[in-house]
Design an enzyme around this catalytic site. Sequence first.
Site, PDB file in Angstrom:
ATOM      1  N   HIS A   1       0.846  -1.192   0.000  1.00  0.00           N
ATOM      2  CA  HIS A   1       0.000   0.000   0.000  1.00  0.00           C
ATOM      3  C   HIS A   1       0.884   1.246   0.000  1.00  0.00           C
ATOM      4  O   HIS A   1       2.117   1.157   0.089  1.00  0.00           O
ATOM      5  CB  HIS A   1      -0.958  -0.001   1.198  1.00  0.00           C
ATOM      6  CG  HIS A   1      -0.320   0.094   2.535  1.00  0.00           C
ATOM      7  ND1 HIS A   1       0.524  -0.870   3.049  1.00  0.00           N
ATOM      8  CD2 HIS A   1      -0.402   1.046   3.511  1.00  0.00           C
ATOM      9  CE1 HIS A   1       0.911  -0.543   4.263  1.00  0.00           C
ATOM     10  NE2 HIS A   1       0.377   0.651   4.564  1.00  0.00           N
TER      11      HIS A   1
ATOM     12  N   ASP B   1       5.996   4.289   4.877  1.00  0.00           N
ATOM     13  CA  ASP B   1       6.884   3.324   5.524  1.00  0.00           C
ATOM     14  C   ASP B   1       6.897   1.976   4.812  1.00  0.00           C
ATOM     15  O   ASP B   1       7.636   1.065   5.213  1.00  0.00           O
ATOM     16  CB  ASP B   1       6.516   3.142   7.007  1.00  0.00           C
ATOM     17  CG  ASP B   1       5.058   2.757   7.228  1.00  0.00           C
ATOM     18  OD1 ASP B   1       4.208   3.130   6.412  1.00  0.00           O
ATOM     19  OD2 ASP B   1       4.769   2.093   8.241  1.00  0.00           O
TER      20      ASP B   1
ATOM     21  N   ASP C   1      -0.439  -4.074   6.732  1.00  0.00           N
ATOM     22  CA  ASP C   1      -1.196  -3.298   7.710  1.00  0.00           C
ATOM     23  C   ASP C   1      -2.691  -3.581   7.602  1.00  0.00           C
ATOM     24  O   ASP C   1      -3.295  -3.387   6.546  1.00  0.00           O
ATOM     25  CB  ASP C   1      -0.952  -1.808   7.501  1.00  0.00           C
ATOM     26  CG  ASP C   1       0.497  -1.432   7.748  1.00  0.00           C
ATOM     27  OD1 ASP C   1       1.334  -2.334   7.887  1.00  0.00           O
ATOM     28  OD2 ASP C   1       0.785  -0.221   7.799  1.00  0.00           O
TER      29      ASP C   1
ATOM     30  N   HIS D   1       5.989  -4.839  12.373  1.00  0.00           N
ATOM     31  CA  HIS D   1       5.381  -3.512  12.214  1.00  0.00           C
ATOM     32  C   HIS D   1       5.131  -2.888  13.583  1.00  0.00           C
ATOM     33  O   HIS D   1       4.050  -2.403  13.894  1.00  0.00           O
ATOM     34  CB  HIS D   1       4.087  -3.603  11.404  1.00  0.00           C
ATOM     35  CG  HIS D   1       3.640  -2.295  10.824  1.00  0.00           C
ATOM     36  ND1 HIS D   1       2.706  -1.487  11.447  1.00  0.00           N
ATOM     37  CD2 HIS D   1       4.000  -1.644   9.704  1.00  0.00           C
ATOM     38  CE1 HIS D   1       2.499  -0.411  10.720  1.00  0.00           C
ATOM     39  NE2 HIS D   1       3.285  -0.476   9.653  1.00  0.00           N
TER      40      HIS D   1
END
Length: 305
Positions: A62, A66, A212, A270
Site C-alpha cells: 500500500h 513506511d 497493515d 510492524h
Amino acid sequence: MSFQLKILGSNSATPAFGRYPTSQLLTVGSHYFLIDCGEGCQMQLSRYRARTNRISQIFISHLHGDHYFGLIGLLNTLSLVGRKNSLTLYGPPGLNDVLTAHFRVSQAVLGFPVHFVELRATEPTVIYENAQLSVTTFPVQHRIACWGFLFREQPKPRRINKDTMPADLSVEDIIALKNGQDVVNTDGSIRYQNEKFTLPPRKSRSYAYCADTRYFETLAEWVSEVDLLYHETTFMDQERELAEQRYHSTTLQAAEVAKQAKVETLLIGHFSSRYRDLSPLLEEAKTVFSNTSLAIEGQDFTIPE
C-alpha cells in the site's frame, strides 16, 4: 530448493531503536522476491549482502510511506550498477504515477524495463506464477487500499520409493509414476501400480504476508494452514481501541488469526515506536499462539522441505 525469508525492516511509521520501516526478502530457489520497500531498504540489502540483481519481482502492499519510500532509491541504484534485466512491480493504483512523476522531474532514465501490475483484487487472486511458485494477493482492511500476499509452492510430484523400485524402470516409467499414473503394458494391463512404487508428494511450502490491517475473521480463511504467517502487530492488546481506530492489529489479534488459520509459525512485526523492548509483545502473543517469533532485522526464517 531453498525457501527462506529475511527480515530487512520491522518497524512502523518511522525508524526507531535500530529498527527500519517494513521490508522483507523472500528467496525461493534462485528467485528473489522483495516484499514492501520502506526507507533504508537498499542499505539493508547491502548490509546483508543480498544479491539484488536477482530481484525480479517487487510487491508493494500500500501507499503509506513506511512501505514504499525506499523504492525510488532502490530502482535508481539498480540502474546505476548496470542492471539490464526487466523487473516487475506489483502495487496499488497511484504507485506508477508517483514513480513516473519522480523520474520525469529528476530526468532520470532507468537502464532496465519496469513492468507495473496494478493491484485491484477484491478477493484472493493469483497475480504471478512460475514452475515453482504462485503468488496470490488478497485485500486487507487498512485506512487506505492495502493488500497481502501469499507465496505457495506449486503441487509437487509423487516420489519414487527406492525400497520397492524395480530395476528395469525406464525414464518414461519414472515420469509416469511421478505424475501419479500407473505404468501399463501394451495390452492395457497394469505392470507397475503407482501406489506400490511411489510415496506421497512432499508438502508444498507457503508463506503469507499480512500487511497493515485491522482484525477481520475472513483473513484466517485466506491464509489457512500456511507454514509461515507474518501478521502486523503494531500495538499490545491494551491499545486495542487505538488499533481499531488506526486500522491496525494487536498482539492477541494477530495470534488469534494464526490460531484460527492453524498455521505452523507466526511472525509479528510492524512495531510501534512506543515500544523499545519488544519482549512484552512476544510474550503476550504467545499466550494465544505459542509458536510465535519476532520479525527482527537480519533474521532468517527457513521453511524446510
